[in-house]
Design a protein around this motif. Structure first.
Motif, PDB file in Angstrom:
ATOM      1  N   SER A  50      29.617  16.596   6.626  1.00  0.00           N
ATOM      2  CA  SER A  50      31.076  16.459   6.604  1.00  0.00           C
ATOM      3  C   SER A  50      31.505  15.590   5.425  1.00  0.00           C
ATOM      4  N   SER A  51      32.795  15.607   5.144  1.00  0.00           N
ATOM      5  CA  SER A  51      33.316  14.733   4.093  1.00  0.00           C
ATOM      6  C   SER A  51      33.136  13.269   4.492  1.00  0.00           C
ATOM      7  N   LYS A  52      33.247  12.990   5.790  1.00  0.00           N
ATOM      8  CA  LYS A  52      33.031  11.625   6.284  1.00  0.00           C
ATOM      9  C   LYS A  52      31.603  11.176   5.994  1.00  0.00           C
ATOM     10  N   PHE A  53      30.643  12.068   6.235  1.00  0.00           N
ATOM     11  CA  PHE A  53      29.245  11.738   5.944  1.00  0.00           C
ATOM     12  C   PHE A  53      29.054  11.467   4.454  1.00  0.00           C
ATOM     13  N   CYS A  54      29.657  12.310   3.626  1.00  0.00           N
ATOM     14  CA  CYS A  54      29.532  12.126   2.168  1.00  0.00           C
ATOM     15  C   CYS A  54      30.090  10.771   1.742  1.00  0.00           C
ATOM     16  N   GLN A  55      31.195  10.372   2.351  1.00  0.00           N
ATOM     17  CA  GLN A  55      31.778   9.073   2.036  1.00  0.00           C
ATOM     18  C   GLN A  55      30.860   7.943   2.504  1.00  0.00           C
ATOM     19  N   GLU A  56      30.270   8.078   3.673  1.00  0.00           N
ATOM     20  CA  GLU A  56      29.335   7.068   4.181  1.00  0.00           C
ATOM     21  C   GLU A  56      28.136   6.921   3.254  1.00  0.00           C
ATOM     22  N   LEU A  57      27.634   8.055   2.789  1.00  0.00           N
ATOM     23  CA  LEU A  57      26.502   8.030   1.865  1.00  0.00           C
ATOM     24  C   LEU A  57      26.897   7.375   0.551  1.00  0.00           C
TER      25      LEU A  57
END
Length: 215
Positions: A81-88
């Motif tokens: 998800s975009s949220k995961f990409c931001q977390e990474l």
């Protein structure tokens, strides 16, 4: 236009492909893939950006591999998800020497694509990668309909992937004449240059890169 050779696996072959000076070299960390990488990566020229390819892996696992192999790009090939990409991205930023690592997000295409899916990822990822939708997570060996990209609504540069081989040279040259070509950052090469999964034919790769290098 830059070039990435993906799905590297064997030490001597990695060194042979590195002598061709691709811009990126990809290593897959996905146990279900026949190109799943284990072991050590030989020393590569600084001009080649080592790229870790992951499929729905955890942030911790990706960070671990980044530290182990000193990757300079990360390719996310699952349903991240975009949220995961931001977390990474945030996790990489906290590690000073890794805050310049590129993040590529893969989207699979067959005959059509809903470009609205890209919106949440804008300003988070550095590049989109468009691959062929098929049975496997990459390495399916055939191309998708590139004309779908004529409606590309974004200004985020993208990478063209999916079954690209020597028989696509004319198609690539034609694509270079289209308006959307200005957003094409790189071409990703994998299964069409293999004698078996992970083992690249350096002669064919050299000829392909030579044929396109002047354009």
């Amino acid at each position: 236009m830059k070039f990435k050779v993906c799905g590297m696996k064997f030490q001597e072959n990695i060194e042979a492909v590195a002598s061709l000076q691709p811009d990126y070299m990809g290593f897959i960390f996905y146990e279900k893939s026949p190109r799943n990488f284990e072991g050590d990566i030989p020393a590569l020229p600084i001009t080649i950006k080592k790229t870790g390819v992951f499929v729905d892996a955890s942030v911790d696992f990706i960070i671990k591999k980044v530290k182990q192999y000193n990757f300079r790009a990360i390719q996310l090939h699952g349903n991240e998800s975009s949220k995961f990409c931001q977390e990474l991205k945030d996790a990489l930023t906290t590690i000073k020497r890794f805050n310049q690592i590129e993040i590529w997000k893969v989207f699979s295409i067959k005959d059509e694509f809903d470009f609205d899916r890209l919106s949440p990822y804008e300003e988070i990822v550095d590049y989109f990668l468009f691959d062929t939708k098929g049975k496997e997570k990459g390495g399916n060996g055939y191309t998708f309909d590139w004309s779908v990209l004529k409606n590309y609504p974004s200004t985020t540069p993208f990478v063209l992937s999916g079954g690209i081989g020597s028989d696509q040279i004319d198609s690539i040259l034609s694509f270079m004449k289209t308006p959307v070509f200005k957003y094409l950052y790189a071409v990703d090469l994998n299964s069409k240059f293999e004698s078996k999964p992970g083992l690249k034919n350096t002669k064919e790769l050299k000829e392909f890169l030579s044929d396109l290098s002047g354009h």
